[in-house]
Scaffold this motif. Sequence first.
Motif, PDB file in Angstrom:
ATOM      1  N   CYS A 273      -5.096  -6.220   2.483  1.00  0.00           N
ATOM      2  CA  CYS A 273      -4.728  -5.968   3.884  1.00  0.00           C
ATOM      3  C   CYS A 273      -5.529  -4.798   4.451  1.00  0.00           C
ATOM      4  O   CYS A 273      -5.982  -4.838   5.602  1.00  0.00           O
ATOM      5  N   GLU A 274      -5.700  -3.785   3.629  1.00  0.00           N
ATOM      6  CA  GLU A 274      -6.493  -2.620   4.050  1.00  0.00           C
ATOM      7  C   GLU A 274      -7.941  -3.035   4.316  1.00  0.00           C
ATOM      8  O   GLU A 274      -8.546  -2.646   5.323  1.00  0.00           O
ATOM      9  N   ASN A 275      -8.490  -3.865   3.423  1.00  0.00           N
ATOM     10  CA  ASN A 275      -9.873  -4.342   3.590  1.00  0.00           C
ATOM     11  C   ASN A 275     -10.043  -5.202   4.839  1.00  0.00           C
ATOM     12  O   ASN A 275     -11.112  -5.234   5.448  1.00  0.00           O
ATOM     13  N   LEU A 276      -8.965  -5.914   5.212  1.00  0.00           N
ATOM     14  CA  LEU A 276      -9.008  -6.762   6.399  1.00  0.00           C
ATOM     15  C   LEU A 276      -8.832  -5.957   7.684  1.00  0.00           C
ATOM     16  O   LEU A 276      -8.937  -6.500   8.786  1.00  0.00           O
ATOM     17  N   GLY A 277      -8.542  -4.666   7.530  1.00  0.00           N
ATOM     18  CA  GLY A 277      -8.385  -3.797   8.698  1.00  0.00           C
ATOM     19  C   GLY A 277      -7.065  -3.968   9.410  1.00  0.00           C
ATOM     20  O   GLY A 277      -6.953  -3.725  10.610  1.00  0.00           O
ATOM     21  N   LEU A 278      -6.034  -4.392   8.672  1.00  0.00           N
ATOM     22  CA  LEU A 278      -4.725  -4.629   9.288  1.00  0.00           C
ATOM     23  C   LEU A 278      -3.964  -3.320   9.494  1.00  0.00           C
ATOM     24  O   LEU A 278      -4.268  -2.291   8.886  1.00  0.00           O
ATOM     25  N   ASN A 279      -2.953  -3.402  10.359  1.00  0.00           N
ATOM     26  CA  ASN A 279      -2.116  -2.251  10.684  1.00  0.00           C
ATOM     27  C   ASN A 279      -1.221  -1.903   9.494  1.00  0.00           C
ATOM     28  O   ASN A 279      -0.402  -2.715   9.063  1.00  0.00           O
ATOM     29  N   LYS A 280      -1.354  -0.681   8.996  1.00  0.00           N
ATOM     30  CA  LYS A 280      -0.585  -0.251   7.815  1.00  0.00           C
ATOM     31  C   LYS A 280       0.915  -0.267   8.081  1.00  0.00           C
ATOM     32  O   LYS A 280       1.720  -0.528   7.187  1.00  0.00           O
ATOM     33  N   ASP A 281       1.318   0.020   9.346  1.00  0.00           N
ATOM     34  CA  ASP A 281       2.735  -0.014   9.700  1.00  0.00           C
ATOM     35  C   ASP A 281       3.329  -1.397   9.465  1.00  0.00           C
ATOM     36  O   ASP A 281       4.507  -1.523   9.120  1.00  0.00           O
ATOM     37  N   SER A 282       2.519  -2.439   9.652  1.00  0.00           N
ATOM     38  CA  SER A 282       2.994  -3.811   9.460  1.00  0.00           C
ATOM     39  C   SER A 282       2.964  -4.225   7.991  1.00  0.00           C
ATOM     40  O   SER A 282       3.974  -4.619   7.421  1.00  0.00           O
ATOM     41  N   TYR A 283       1.770  -4.107   7.375  1.00  0.00           N
ATOM     42  CA  TYR A 283       1.655  -4.676   6.029  1.00  0.00           C
ATOM     43  C   TYR A 283       2.390  -3.880   4.962  1.00  0.00           C
ATOM     44  O   TYR A 283       2.766  -4.423   3.927  1.00  0.00           O
ATOM     45  N   SER A 284       2.644  -2.595   5.197  1.00  0.00           N
ATOM     46  CA  SER A 284       3.395  -1.820   4.203  1.00  0.00           C
ATOM     47  C   SER A 284       4.840  -2.298   4.101  1.00  0.00           C
ATOM     48  O   SER A 284       5.510  -2.060   3.094  1.00  0.00           O
ATOM     49  N   VAL A 285       5.321  -3.001   5.132  1.00  0.00           N
ATOM     50  CA  VAL A 285       6.670  -3.575   5.113  1.00  0.00           C
ATOM     51  C   VAL A 285       6.613  -5.073   4.798  1.00  0.00           C
ATOM     52  O   VAL A 285       7.383  -5.585   3.986  1.00  0.00           O
ATOM     53  N   SER A 286       5.656  -5.782   5.434  1.00  0.00           N
ATOM     54  CA  SER A 286       5.640  -7.246   5.314  1.00  0.00           C
ATOM     55  C   SER A 286       5.245  -7.739   3.924  1.00  0.00           C
ATOM     56  O   SER A 286       5.733  -8.779   3.475  1.00  0.00           O
ATOM     57  N   ILE A 287       4.359  -7.016   3.227  1.00  0.00           N
ATOM     58  CA  ILE A 287       3.917  -7.472   1.905  1.00  0.00           C
ATOM     59  C   ILE A 287       5.052  -7.412   0.872  1.00  0.00           C
ATOM     60  O   ILE A 287       5.339  -8.412   0.203  1.00  0.00           O
ATOM     61  N   PRO A 288       5.759  -6.277   0.716  1.00  0.00           N
ATOM     62  CA  PRO A 288       6.902  -6.293  -0.215  1.00  0.00           C
ATOM     63  C   PRO A 288       8.013  -7.230   0.234  1.00  0.00           C
ATOM     64  O   PRO A 288       8.692  -7.838  -0.601  1.00  0.00           O
TER      65      PRO A 288
END
Length: 412
Positions: A273-288
């Motif tokens: 997600c970080e490599n794709l340049g996604l918003n950390k606020d989103s993926y830090s919740v959505s991935i787990p």
Amino acid sequence: MKSILTKVSQVSLVKQIIVGLIIGIILAVTIPEVAKPVVVLGSLFVSALKAIAPVLVLFLVMSAIAQHKSGHQTNMKFIIVLYLLGTFLAGSVAVIASFIFPVSLTLVEGAKDVTPPGGVVEVLKTLLLNVVDNPVNAIVKANYIGILAWAVLIGLALRNAADTTKTMISNFSDAVSKMVGWVIKFAPLGIMGLVFESITTNGLVSLLSYAKLLAVLIGCMLFVALVVNPILVYVAIRQNPYPLVFKCIKESGITAFFTRSSASNIPVNMKLCENLGLNKDSYSVSIPLGATINMAGAAVTISVLTLAAVYTLGIQVDIPTAIILSIVSAICACGASGVAGGSLLLIPLACSLFGIPNEVAMQVVGVGFIIGVLQDSFETSLNSSSDVLFTAAAEFKEWRKEGKKINISKAA
């Protein structure tokens, strides 16, 4: 030596993993006894990922919630819709495939020392109890529902904390993320050990008698990964979805295939997600969150094996019951993370729809354990890679609305 390590580090991680995979296969086929110590590398890699993932999730989610400012877009609603819709459609695909390609089983002795849940209510009860689990116990037992709940609550409580406190939590989050990066660098060695152990321990000969069942299971999962999910992504981003689909499968699905654990793959997905340049606020919740409720592969497993039991016993299935099975399999799949044994132990629950006795249902579970070496690998690969896929699709949807160019091929 230093120059060699430098050159190796310049090769992409995926290429390193492929090399490790090939070496693992060669060692397993040619010198299995001599190369036996290689197994330790796989065990160490998975154990390290499992150890760091709960701490990573706690600090990332807590930091993201604590530092979130009102008005910031996180796309969580749309991501959850994609998760639930994807899981339901996967169960539906499995039901339709089982109608077209009915499979009968040679039943074996059921799995011992396991107790399946008695109903959907019990599955939901387990999930709710996991939400209110002791935070220390949740981290120790890798109860991600509980970890998510505590991380969100603590994050909300810290929204008005001093900036220094928020900075400290952010620094801890960054430190744990860096440690995860160190662990992931050893993925090629870990994959080499895992594939070696898989081939030498299980082999593939024992699976031939279940070839048709495996073909339906794996065929459904591939159809979901390569047809259903791309359609959902296309609806969101309105451009060719396959560059994103293949990137997620290559960089997340391959690792998940061998670790056979969505939880263990959380750090890998975070990095992607970080490599794709996604918003950390989103993926830090959505991935787990995806590792607990986005369970398309589990929905396929529950539907296919349940209908295999139905056909084995000669039970007639009508369309309304098939639709109900699709819904039940989706609900059960979302609750699979809260039940020891995952998707296989939710099969008796689905079998109860057709009046199949528990003794027979547990024999089907036994078949599931036999084919688990492939079934579970494909299931986890589909589940985990689609976590990133749907998270990215939701954000790229917003990029499209803003007129921002989406170029997957240039992502790091």
